[in-house]
Write a protein that holds these residues in place. Sequence first.
Motif, PDB file in Angstrom:
ATOM      1  N   ILE A 268      61.920 113.668  63.654  1.00  0.00           N
ATOM      2  CA  ILE A 268      62.443 114.271  64.893  1.00  0.00           C
ATOM      3  C   ILE A 268      61.471 114.021  66.051  1.00  0.00           C
ATOM      4  N   MET A 269      60.165 114.131  65.767  1.00  0.00           N
ATOM      5  CA  MET A 269      59.168 113.923  66.812  1.00  0.00           C
ATOM      6  C   MET A 269      59.300 112.513  67.395  1.00  0.00           C
ATOM      7  N   TYR A 270      59.395 111.503  66.516  1.00  0.00           N
ATOM      8  CA  TYR A 270      59.489 110.129  67.014  1.00  0.00           C
ATOM      9  C   TYR A 270      60.805 109.892  67.749  1.00  0.00           C
ATOM     10  N   LEU A 271      61.866 110.522  67.242  1.00  0.00           N
ATOM     11  CA  LEU A 271      63.167 110.358  67.898  1.00  0.00           C
ATOM     12  C   LEU A 271      63.090 110.871  69.349  1.00  0.00           C
ATOM     13  N   PHE A 272      62.585 112.089  69.526  1.00  0.00           N
ATOM     14  CA  PHE A 272      62.566 112.661  70.875  1.00  0.00           C
ATOM     15  C   PHE A 272      61.543 111.955  71.769  1.00  0.00           C
ATOM     16  N   SER A 273      60.437 111.476  71.190  1.00  0.00           N
ATOM     17  CA  SER A 273      59.474 110.716  71.989  1.00  0.00           C
ATOM     18  C   SER A 273      60.124 109.443  72.513  1.00  0.00           C
ATOM     19  N   ALA A 274      60.893 108.770  71.639  1.00  0.00           N
ATOM     20  CA  ALA A 274      61.560 107.535  72.050  1.00  0.00           C
ATOM     21  C   ALA A 274      62.599 107.836  73.129  1.00  0.00           C
ATOM     22  N   LEU A 275      63.328 108.929  72.949  1.00  0.00           N
ATOM     23  CA  LEU A 275      64.351 109.285  73.946  1.00  0.00           C
ATOM     24  C   LEU A 275      63.704 109.582  75.303  1.00  0.00           C
ATOM     25  N   THR A 276      62.542 110.271  75.267  1.00  0.00           N
ATOM     26  CA  THR A 276      61.835 110.581  76.515  1.00  0.00           C
ATOM     27  C   THR A 276      61.357 109.286  77.180  1.00  0.00           C
ATOM     28  N   SER A 277      60.812 108.369  76.383  1.00  0.00           N
ATOM     29  CA  SER A 277      60.361 107.081  76.933  1.00  0.00           C
ATOM     30  C   SER A 277      61.534 106.330  77.551  1.00  0.00           C
ATOM     31  N   PHE A 278      62.665 106.389  76.878  1.00  0.00           N
ATOM     32  CA  PHE A 278      63.856 105.710  77.381  1.00  0.00           C
ATOM     33  C   PHE A 278      64.251 106.275  78.750  1.00  0.00           C
ATOM     34  N   LEU A 279      64.240 107.596  78.872  1.00  0.00           N
ATOM     35  CA  LEU A 279      64.578 108.224  80.151  1.00  0.00           C
ATOM     36  C   LEU A 279      63.575 107.820  81.227  1.00  0.00           C
ATOM     37  N   GLN A 280      62.287 107.778  80.845  1.00  0.00           N
ATOM     38  CA  GLN A 280      61.265 107.386  81.822  1.00  0.00           C
ATOM     39  C   GLN A 280      61.482 105.953  82.278  1.00  0.00           C
ATOM     40  N   TYR A 281      61.924 105.110  81.358  1.00  0.00           N
ATOM     41  CA  TYR A 281      62.218 103.708  81.681  1.00  0.00           C
ATOM     42  C   TYR A 281      63.338 103.627  82.719  1.00  0.00           C
ATOM     43  N   LEU A 282      64.318 104.549  82.575  1.00  0.00           N
ATOM     44  CA  LEU A 282      65.451 104.548  83.501  1.00  0.00           C
ATOM     45  C   LEU A 282      65.099 105.162  84.851  1.00  0.00           C
ATOM     46  N   GLY A 283      64.162 106.135  84.848  1.00  0.00           N
ATOM     47  CA  GLY A 283      63.934 106.948  86.044  1.00  0.00           C
ATOM     48  C   GLY A 283      63.150 106.217  87.122  1.00  0.00           C
ATOM     49  N   ASP A 284      63.224 106.731  88.373  1.00  0.00           N
ATOM     50  CA  ASP A 284      62.395 106.149  89.428  1.00  0.00           C
ATOM     51  C   ASP A 284      60.995 106.759  89.359  1.00  0.00           C
TER      52      ASP A 284
ATOM     53  N   GLU B  99      59.038 108.494  91.200  1.00  0.00           N
ATOM     54  CA  GLU B  99      58.782 109.884  91.585  1.00  0.00           C
ATOM     55  C   GLU B  99      59.165 110.842  90.447  1.00  0.00           C
ATOM     56  N   ASP B 100      60.330 110.565  89.872  1.00  0.00           N
ATOM     57  CA  ASP B 100      60.786 111.409  88.749  1.00  0.00           C
ATOM     58  C   ASP B 100      59.856 111.256  87.541  1.00  0.00           C
ATOM     59  N   VAL B 101      59.449 110.011  87.291  1.00  0.00           N
ATOM     60  CA  VAL B 101      58.569 109.769  86.148  1.00  0.00           C
ATOM     61  C   VAL B 101      57.248 110.514  86.345  1.00  0.00           C
ATOM     62  N   ASN B 102      56.742 110.497  87.580  1.00  0.00           N
ATOM     63  CA  ASN B 102      55.535 111.272  87.872  1.00  0.00           C
ATOM     64  C   ASN B 102      55.728 112.750  87.561  1.00  0.00           C
ATOM     65  N   ALA B 103      56.889 113.251  87.953  1.00  0.00           N
ATOM     66  CA  ALA B 103      57.169 114.677  87.726  1.00  0.00           C
ATOM     67  C   ALA B 103      57.206 114.985  86.230  1.00  0.00           C
ATOM     68  N   VAL B 104      57.802 114.054  85.457  1.00  0.00           N
ATOM     69  CA  VAL B 104      57.861 114.243  83.998  1.00  0.00           C
ATOM     70  C   VAL B 104      56.445 114.240  83.412  1.00  0.00           C
ATOM     71  N   VAL B 105      55.667 113.261  83.845  1.00  0.00           N
ATOM     72  CA  VAL B 105      54.304 113.146  83.311  1.00  0.00           C
ATOM     73  C   VAL B 105      53.510 114.411  83.652  1.00  0.00           C
ATOM     74  N   PHE B 106      53.663 114.892  84.892  1.00  0.00           N
ATOM     75  CA  PHE B 106      52.940 116.095  85.276  1.00  0.00           C
ATOM     76  C   PHE B 106      53.405 117.296  84.444  1.00  0.00           C
ATOM     77  N   TRP B 107      54.706 117.364  84.178  1.00  0.00           N
ATOM     78  CA  TRP B 107      55.234 118.464  83.357  1.00  0.00           C
ATOM     79  C   TRP B 107      54.612 118.409  81.964  1.00  0.00           C
ATOM     80  N   MET B 108      54.471 117.165  81.470  1.00  0.00           N
ATOM     81  CA  MET B 108      53.960 117.020  80.100  1.00  0.00           C
ATOM     82  C   MET B 108      52.462 117.313  79.988  1.00  0.00           C
TER      83      MET B 108
END
Lengths: 261, 346
Positions: free
Chosen positions: B168-184, B186-195
């Motif tokens: 499950i950990m690897y699945l959600f990590s991959a999904l998060t990376s995928f979203l970051q790949y799609l995002g612009d 500014e959004d990716v920065n916000a995600v990284v800061f949240w994390m």
Amino acid sequence: MVTIATDTVKFSYGSAPVLYNVTFRLETGAILALVGPNGSGKTTLIRCIDRILHPEGSILINEQNIHTMSRNDIATTIGYVPQNGTKIAAATVFDVVMMGRTPHMSWRLGDGDIDRIEYAIQLLGIEDLAERDYNELSGGQQQKVLIARAIAQDPKILLLDEPTNSLDIHHQLEALATISDISRSTGMTVVMAVHDLSIAARYADMLMMLKNGTIVAIGKPEELITPERIREVYNVDARILYDPEAGLIVAPLRAVPGVAL
Amino acid sequence: MSETTIRSGYAKRTHTRILIIGGLFALLILLTGVAATLGSYSISVIEVFETILGGRGADSDISTIVWNYRLPRILMGILAGAALGLAGAMMQGILRNPLASPFTLGIASAASFGASLAIILGAGFAAGGSLIIGNAFLFTLIAAAAVYGLAQIRGITPETMIMAGIAIMYLFSALTSFLQYLGDSEDVNAVVFWMFGSLGRSTWETVSVVAILVGALFPLFLLSARSLNTLSAGDEAAKSLGVPVEQIRIGGMAGASLLTAGVICFTGTIGFIGLVAPHITRMILGGDHRFLLPGTAVVGALVLLGADSIGRTIMAPQILPVGIMTAFLGVPFFIFLFLSRRRNYW
């Protein structure tokens, strides 16, 4: 105090059957030794009696089916000494013996609980180890601690799975004499799986010989242990000797060749 | 050793452990006072305690600063540290594994995915400003349910739960990376800061929610302490000693997941506490969960509040995210204890 009666007990691990139609009755205060070759079902039978495994057929403890008993009721009635080998994280010998009070104690360890823990620790002669780390002990010392844990549990029935397999002969005699004394003085019923037939004959009132999951014979040790039966059960030629103090002694002579387990 | 020394040995160990927990708690109160003095407006420790004891609503700058700005952050640090420590201790207990924590079982990576979904796609389970919080919370519980569901197929054992958790950990990590790949960016920065994890978003409302959660679950955790002790001897021995092994394991998993979800949905991922606070406490107090659980709560609070306090001052006026500081502060201390202990603590 408590009888054990089983009726056509069967158990399989997945599709591999381990016990077939095991039926026997053991009276209060008796000591039963389960003997038989590796894989004959001794450990499985012990686990079924403690309802760690769920077999077909019925197992009655004092005429009550164990399937109708709560886990805690079983734990206040039956103590189980597994073969040692499990590591226990960050626990002293006292902590491990204290686990025996789990079905009895409330959150706090009461005076009565501590009395019983002390009694068990002294009975097994492991006072000096009480504050030692359990994982640092030798196999034989750990085995004594596990027996003390079961004694602290104050059970009416004690199940032991090869309780002497890591003990030297001095400690074997000591541990079995202790168990036998408690059984005689409190009426505790004992079922133990043992490999050493001479030890089984010396301490058990009853012997059950198992082979391939079925009972080959059950009865008094001196009636059961014959060269013919040892050959039948173990595929071993043996001589039966008798010593006035040690009792019956089984001297294995040779393995009968060409027989698979 | 005579009869009296077995009894008095236990009594002595019990008193020592209670004293240590009391001492750690006193240290936490002191640290609270010190932490409230940190910031651009200078306040003394005495003034902090006077203001706290004087109650909320006094009409002064000090009262406003302490009550409205500094205390919510400090209390969130304490509660989050306690909750994550407890969650880690529970998971290590039910799984009999020193590496278990809310993070190794994929729960935290699910929270990151939930937050990313909200930040990058604006999609999720809640409305408006609560979208990130709602998503992080719900995905955490979804991950816990998935771990349970997968493990149940083969029977709930430590091994099946850890295997399912890692998947499950690897699945959600991959999904998060995928979203970051799609995002612009500014959004990716916000995600990284949240994390990174931060206590900066704490308010009295978020503190209250976490307080209720910790207040409700802590007593239940304590009630299971005896069973957790016995579980450390193995499933078979625990069953034979009357412990309902599967119920404890499922209940413990649910409780630890709720605590983790309740904290990291507000703070972002703070990773290190859940793994290490229980180990530090075990090295100090031993493995008896009746003492280990309250001790871990206090140690978790101390490490998190200490890390946040240093993070706020070390590069002031810049504030380092607490998720980074916990590891910087905790790792050396953990290694020191680990190397200096002679005894097997696990």
